[in-house]
Design a protein around this motif. Structure first.
Motif, short mmCIF file in Angstrom:
data_model
loop_
_atom_site.label_atom_id
_atom_site.label_comp_id
_atom_site.label_asym_id
_atom_site.label_seq_id
_atom_site.Cartn_x
_atom_site.Cartn_y
_atom_site.Cartn_z
N ALA A 93 0.82 -1.22 0.00
CA ALA A 93 0.00 0.00 0.00
C ALA A 93 0.85 1.26 0.00
O ALA A 93 0.42 2.32 -0.48
CB ALA A 93 -0.93 0.00 1.22
N GLN A 94 2.07 1.15 0.50
CA GLN A 94 2.94 2.32 0.59
C GLN A 94 3.55 2.71 -0.75
O GLN A 94 4.08 3.81 -0.90
CB GLN A 94 4.07 2.04 1.60
CG GLN A 94 3.58 1.65 2.98
CD GLN A 94 2.69 2.72 3.61
OE1 GLN A 94 2.99 3.92 3.53
NE2 GLN A 94 1.60 2.30 4.24
N ASP A 95 3.48 1.84 -1.73
CA ASP A 95 4.11 2.09 -3.03
C ASP A 95 3.11 2.33 -4.15
O ASP A 95 3.47 2.33 -5.33
CB ASP A 95 5.01 0.90 -3.42
CG ASP A 95 6.13 0.69 -2.40
OD1 ASP A 95 6.68 1.70 -1.93
OD2 ASP A 95 6.42 -0.47 -2.07
N LEU A 96 1.87 2.55 -3.81
CA LEU A 96 0.84 2.75 -4.83
C LEU A 96 0.93 4.14 -5.46
O LEU A 96 1.20 5.11 -4.76
CB LEU A 96 -0.55 2.60 -4.22
CG LEU A 96 -1.10 1.19 -4.01
CD1 LEU A 96 -2.43 1.28 -3.29
CD2 LEU A 96 -1.25 0.47 -5.33
N ASP A 161 4.57 -0.26 -8.89
CA ASP A 161 5.30 0.31 -10.03
C ASP A 161 4.78 -0.26 -11.35
O ASP A 161 4.52 0.49 -12.30
CB ASP A 161 6.80 0.04 -9.88
CG ASP A 161 7.13 -1.45 -9.67
OD1 ASP A 161 6.20 -2.23 -9.31
OD2 ASP A 161 8.30 -1.83 -9.84
N LYS A 162 4.57 -1.57 -11.41
CA LYS A 162 4.06 -2.19 -12.63
C LYS A 162 2.60 -1.80 -12.89
O LYS A 162 2.21 -1.57 -14.03
CB LYS A 162 4.19 -3.71 -12.56
CG LYS A 162 5.64 -4.19 -12.59
CD LYS A 162 5.71 -5.69 -12.72
CE LYS A 162 7.15 -6.16 -12.88
NZ LYS A 162 7.26 -7.62 -13.08
N LEU A 163 1.84 -1.71 -11.83
CA LEU A 163 0.45 -1.30 -11.97
C LEU A 163 0.37 0.11 -12.54
O LEU A 163 -0.43 0.38 -13.45
CB LEU A 163 -0.27 -1.35 -10.62
CG LEU A 163 -1.73 -0.90 -10.60
CD1 LEU A 163 -2.59 -1.84 -11.45
CD2 LEU A 163 -2.26 -0.84 -9.18
N GLY A 164 1.22 1.00 -12.04
CA GLY A 164 1.22 2.37 -12.53
C GLY A 164 1.57 2.46 -14.00
O GLY A 164 0.91 3.18 -14.76
N ARG A 165 2.59 1.73 -14.42
CA ARG A 165 3.00 1.76 -15.84
C ARG A 165 1.89 1.23 -16.73
O ARG A 165 1.62 1.79 -17.81
CB ARG A 165 4.27 0.93 -16.04
CG ARG A 165 5.53 1.61 -15.53
CD ARG A 165 6.77 0.96 -16.11
NE ARG A 165 6.91 -0.42 -15.71
CZ ARG A 165 7.56 -0.82 -14.61
NH1 ARG A 165 8.08 0.09 -13.79
NH2 ARG A 165 7.66 -2.10 -14.31
N PHE A 166 1.23 0.18 -16.29
CA PHE A 166 0.15 -0.39 -17.09
C PHE A 166 -1.03 0.57 -17.21
O PHE A 166 -1.54 0.83 -18.31
CB PHE A 166 -0.30 -1.72 -16.50
CG PHE A 166 -1.55 -2.25 -17.15
CD1 PHE A 166 -1.54 -2.72 -18.45
CD2 PHE A 166 -2.76 -2.28 -16.46
CE1 PHE A 166 -2.68 -3.20 -19.06
CE2 PHE A 166 -3.91 -2.75 -17.05
CZ PHE A 166 -3.88 -3.21 -18.35
N LEU A 167 -1.47 1.12 -16.10
CA LEU A 167 -2.66 1.97 -16.12
C LEU A 167 -2.44 3.24 -16.92
O LEU A 167 -3.38 3.75 -17.55
CB LEU A 167 -3.09 2.31 -14.69
CG LEU A 167 -3.61 1.14 -13.85
CD1 LEU A 167 -4.01 1.62 -12.46
CD2 LEU A 167 -4.78 0.45 -14.54
#
Length: 256
Positions: A93-96, A161-167
């Motif tokens: 949760a801290q890296d979202l 990090d991967k979630l951010g790049r994808f979205l």
């Protein structure tokens, strides 16, 4: 006799006080039975301000903040608040690239965690009502402040990090419903009542919903709750999204 009567009254007062104290302790205990046995305790609870809960400034939105890409709603239960929920909050949760809150039953309490205790919701399984009312809360309080919304369980791990790049590579202005698509096993398909062209996003890995999908679906969650075909929460969410947003869960080849 008057002196004895005085002591009897004093003793009765002490007993009554202890009894009341025990009742209040039992009533305020965060147990799944408290909804039925102690409704007053739930009614007197003051819900936190939605913006303060997730440390979101009043003027913070998708145009001026890099922490409004995604809002993650983690469905949990009272019994997991000090274990699974705490582990989620202390780790990924801290890296979202966004914010996160936990959603649990009406009587759940967890000081130190961003927790939404959903009114008139318990921790019974399947969590269909909890899931749909979580979406409604997201829409009413954060619908115009985040690009994406994620429904997650408390036992999933997310790479921020991967979630951010994808979205950032997908247009959130369009109706999107992204996750691990499924149609159930051959033996389940009749019971799931899916049309030939329908599927659903399986809940375990997490489900991503664009703000446009949330805008179309959230106002109708109470209708969807009244028209359930199965006991499968993820199937019913997929059915509701298909009906009101006009999209099915994205297959992996569509994403790639």
């Amino acid at each position: 006799m008057p002196r004895r009567s005085k002591w009897m009254h004093l003793l009765a007062g002490i007993v009554a006080g202890v009894t009341l104290g025990v009742f209040l302790i039992l009533c305020l205990r965060t147990s799944s039975r408290s909804v039925e046995t102690c409704p007053v305790a739930a009614k007197t609870y003051v819900a936190p301000d939605p913006l303060v809960l997730i440390d979101l400034k009043p003027d913070e939105n998708i145009q001026n903040s890099n922490r409004t890409l995604v809002f993650v709603g983690v469905m949990t239960a009272e019994q997991y608040l000090t274990t699974r929920a705490r582990a989620v909050y202390d780790t990924w949760a801290q890296d979202l690239p966004g914010r996160l809150a936990f959603f649990s039953s009406e009587v759940s309490r967890a000081p130190g965690l961003p927790l939404v205790s959903l009114r008139n919701v318990d921790d019974s399984y399947p969590p269909q009502k909890k899931s749909f009312m979580m979406l409604l809360y997201m829409y009413e309080n954060y619908g115009d402040r985040f690009e994406w919304f994620m429904r997650a369980d408390d036992d999933v791990y997310v790479r921020g990090d991967k979630l951010g790049r994808f979205l950032r590579s997908v247009d959130s202005r369009k109706p999107q419903f992204i996750g691990q698509a499924g149609r159930g096993t051959n033996s389940e398909r009749d019971a799931l009542a899916l049309d030939y062209n329908e599927n659903f996003c399986m809940g375990g890995p997490g489900v991503l919903i664009s703000r446009e999908t949330l805008r179309r679906v959230a106002p109708h969650v109470k209708y969807c709750l009244k028209h359930l075909y199965t006991t499968h929460e993820d199937v019913e969410l997929g059915r509701c999204v298909a009906k009101f947003a006009g999209v099915s869960c994205t297959w992996s080849y569509d994403v790639s």
